[in-house]
Design an enzyme around this catalytic site. Structure first.
Site, short mmCIF file in Angstrom:
data_model
loop_
_atom_site.label_atom_id
_atom_site.label_comp_id
_atom_site.label_asym_id
_atom_site.label_seq_id
_atom_site.Cartn_x
_atom_site.Cartn_y
_atom_site.Cartn_z
N SER A 1 47.92 48.97 60.68
CA SER A 1 48.37 48.09 61.77
C SER A 1 49.67 48.64 62.37
O SER A 1 49.87 48.59 63.59
CB SER A 1 48.63 46.67 61.24
OG SER A 1 47.46 46.17 60.65
N TRP B 1 40.37 56.43 56.20
CA TRP B 1 39.42 55.53 56.86
C TRP B 1 38.95 56.08 58.20
O TRP B 1 38.83 55.32 59.17
CB TRP B 1 40.04 54.14 57.07
CG TRP B 1 40.30 53.40 55.82
CD1 TRP B 1 41.52 53.04 55.32
CD2 TRP B 1 39.33 52.92 54.87
NE1 TRP B 1 41.35 52.37 54.13
CE2 TRP B 1 40.02 52.29 53.84
CE3 TRP B 1 37.92 52.98 54.81
CZ2 TRP B 1 39.38 51.71 52.75
CZ3 TRP B 1 37.28 52.41 53.74
CH2 TRP B 1 38.01 51.78 52.72
N ILE B 2 38.69 57.36 58.27
CA ILE B 2 38.33 57.95 59.56
C ILE B 2 36.81 58.01 59.69
O ILE B 2 36.13 58.75 58.96
CB ILE B 2 38.96 59.36 59.73
CG1 ILE B 2 40.49 59.29 59.49
CG2 ILE B 2 38.63 59.94 61.10
CD1 ILE B 2 41.25 58.28 60.35
N GLN C 1 22.87 31.81 55.40
CA GLN C 1 22.64 30.41 55.03
C GLN C 1 21.24 29.95 55.48
O GLN C 1 20.52 29.28 54.73
CB GLN C 1 23.72 29.54 55.69
CG GLN C 1 23.85 28.16 55.10
CD GLN C 1 24.34 28.20 53.65
OE1 GLN C 1 24.97 29.16 53.22
NE2 GLN C 1 24.01 27.17 52.89
N ILE C 2 20.86 30.32 56.67
CA ILE C 2 19.56 29.90 57.19
C ILE C 2 18.42 30.50 56.37
O ILE C 2 17.38 29.87 56.15
CB ILE C 2 19.43 30.27 58.70
CG1 ILE C 2 20.34 29.35 59.52
CG2 ILE C 2 17.98 30.19 59.19
CD1 ILE C 2 20.48 29.72 60.98
N GLY D 1 18.62 31.06 53.24
CA GLY D 1 18.70 30.57 51.87
C GLY D 1 18.75 31.72 50.88
O GLY D 1 19.41 32.73 51.12
N GLU E 1 40.10 49.10 64.47
CA GLU E 1 40.56 49.15 65.87
C GLU E 1 41.51 47.99 66.19
O GLU E 1 41.47 47.43 67.29
CB GLU E 1 39.36 49.18 66.82
CG GLU E 1 38.39 50.29 66.42
CD GLU E 1 37.83 51.06 67.56
OE1 GLU E 1 38.36 50.96 68.67
OE2 GLU E 1 36.85 51.79 67.32
N GLY E 2 42.34 47.66 65.22
CA GLY E 2 43.28 46.55 65.38
C GLY E 2 42.70 45.30 64.74
O GLY E 2 41.67 44.79 65.20
N THR E 3 43.34 44.85 63.67
CA THR E 3 42.81 43.70 62.94
C THR E 3 42.84 42.44 63.81
O THR E 3 43.47 42.42 64.88
CB THR E 3 43.66 43.41 61.68
OG1 THR E 3 45.00 43.08 62.12
CG2 THR E 3 43.70 44.59 60.73
#
Ligand SMILES: Cc1cc2nc3c(=O)[nH]c(=O)nc-3n(C[C@H](O)[C@H](O)[C@H](O)COP(=O)(O)OP(=O)(O)OC[C@H]3O[C@@H](n4cnc5c(N)ncnc54)[C@H](O)[C@@H]3O)c2cc1C
Length: 399
Positions: A132, A156-157, A336-337, A339, A363-365
């Site tokens: 950041s 992290w590239i 959830q749908i 299940g 790309e920006g949190t």
């Protein structure tokens, strides 16, 4: 304000949807399980010329507008977030950055080959101590004769181990803060450059992610993108394009959830009727549909400004924040749908759920987007530059 898509925009959307369903959908689960970047799909994408969508034809692209690019990105991500990452990196972060900041010679050297996939790019901004806080770059660029020697580490590239070329941000003098950051286009075959795959990711398992190690990597001054000290500006302008593709991709993920959930909800029977007829399931579907429509309008607004050449940091941030959050809500509700079946990778919703998380990290949190938006609203820092310049810019573009 025109809410209609042109016939060309509709055609490219359909073309991309057909391609994604035909070529990517059948292998998305397998690639996710294997945690492997799929070169076969990549080569098909290269062949179609998709990676050059918004790049002018003069430089080997399709010369299409940003609405088309957004719709294409959406369609890819409707099926697979890992594949969409290739678009975001190659097209938004690398090609469009060279298009904006490169010399004519650099554009001619790199863009046609980036559009055909002969070159693969990656964007090397993040470091172990600079995520950041991107201005805290520790990678050094030391002048040696007419060359520069780059040393440091990136993490992290995306596309890091498969890239033929990397945009590397490095400081010529840490004492200068963000004003010392400079951008270089680095051939990854240069001695001293090493990439190491990062394993064990929560999502985006079929996308390539790496740590980069640079040990006295020698680059000629002609590989500098922009001027000494312009790197931070370049990095941020690249993110305006990267965040746009992330936002469009996020909408695609929401649409993917709607599509698979609607089908499943009308087939799965409980208490003698399809679960889609239970109000609480309908509420989850309705939330997804509202998020999808709202998110699409937000990223299309940013696309409209991009087409006009108007700065759109604020609009892109709004889209990136909202669409990323929407994708997380949709992934969560989609599982959830389904299940118990949603808990297995027999259905794609489990992958959508995991893949959504990155959308409010890279790309920006989420928090960084909120910072940009709030500081603009509070009058602390205008996201789109000085208000008086902005008004002239909007008037000139007829927005
Ligand atoms: C799969 C993946 C792919 C990526 N691809 C790329 C790539 O291609 N190129 C590249 O350069 N980077 C890439 N990144 C890196 C990514 O952009 C960073 O991880 C991200 O910017 C966050 O930085 P960080 O991880 O150092 O977190 P940090 O900056 O340490 O943040 C940690 C937490 O603190 C919060 N935080 C930090 N500062 C503040 C603040 N001032 N106010 C409020 N909250 C704050 C953050 O929002 C976050 O929640 C990738 C990351 C991942 C996971």
């Amino acid at each position: 304000m025109d809410f209609d898509f042109s016939p060309e925009q509709l055609a490219i959307r359909k073309h991309m949807r057909d391609f994604a369903e035909r070529e990517i959908a059948p292998v998305a689960q397998k690639n996710d399980r294997a945690c492997q970047f799929d070169w076969d799909i990549a080569h098909k994408i290269f062949k179609e010329g998709f990676l050059g969508c918004p790049v002018p034809e003069k430089y080997g692209g399709l010369g299409l507008d940003y609405v088309s690019y957004g719709l294409m990105t959406e369609e890819v991500n409707r099926i697979c977030s890992s594949t969409r990452t290739l678009f975001s990196v190659q097209t938004s972060l690398v090609a469009l950055t060279i298009l904006k900041w490169g010399t004519e010679e650099q554009k001619m050297q790199y863009l046609p080959k980036l559009c055909t996939g002969e070159f693969i790019g990656c964007y090397g901004l993040t470091e172990p101590e600079a995520g950041s806080d991107a201005a805290n770059q520790q990678t050094r660029a030391r002048k040696d004769g007419t060359d520069y020697l780059l040393s440091g580490q990136k993490t992290w590239i995306s596309c890091g181990t498969i890239a033929t070329h990397a945009l590397i941000f490095a400081t010529v003098d840490p004492a200068l803060g963000h004003k010392g950051i400079t951008c270089f286009i680095v051939d990854t075959k240069t001695p001293g450059f090493k990439a190491q795959k990062i394993e064990g990711k929560l999502g985006l398992r079929a996308s390539d992610t790496a740590m980069l190690f640079l040990d006295e990597v020698r680059v000629p001054a002609s590989s500098m993108l922009g001027n000494v000290g312009e790197g931070f500006k370049i990095a941020m302008s690249a993110l305006d394009n990267g965040r746009f593709s992330v936002a469009a991709g996020a909408v695609g993920l929401v649409q993917g959830c709607i599509d698979v959930c609607s089908k499943y909800a009308m087939q799965r029977i409980t208490f003698g009727k399809p679960i889609g007829e239970h109000q609480q399931v309908q509420a989850m579907i309705a939330d997804m549909v509202v998020d999808c429509e709202a998110g699409r309008l937000l990223y299309l607004r940013a696309a409209h400004l991009k087409n006009k050449g108007v700065r759109n940091t604020m609009e892109t941030s709004l889209a990136k924040l909202f669409c990323g959050e929407a994708a997380n809500r949709a992934g969560h509700n989609a599982v959830q749908i389904f299940g118990g079946y949603g808990y297995s990778d027999e259905y794609p919703v489990e992958r959508y759920f995991r893949d959504a998380k990155i959308l409010n990290i890279y790309e920006g949190t989420r928090e960084v987007q909120k910072m940009i938006i709030a500081q603009d609203a509070l009058g602390i820092r205008s996201a789109n530059g000085k208000p008086e310049t902005r008004l002239t810019e909007l008037a000139t573009a007829g927005v």
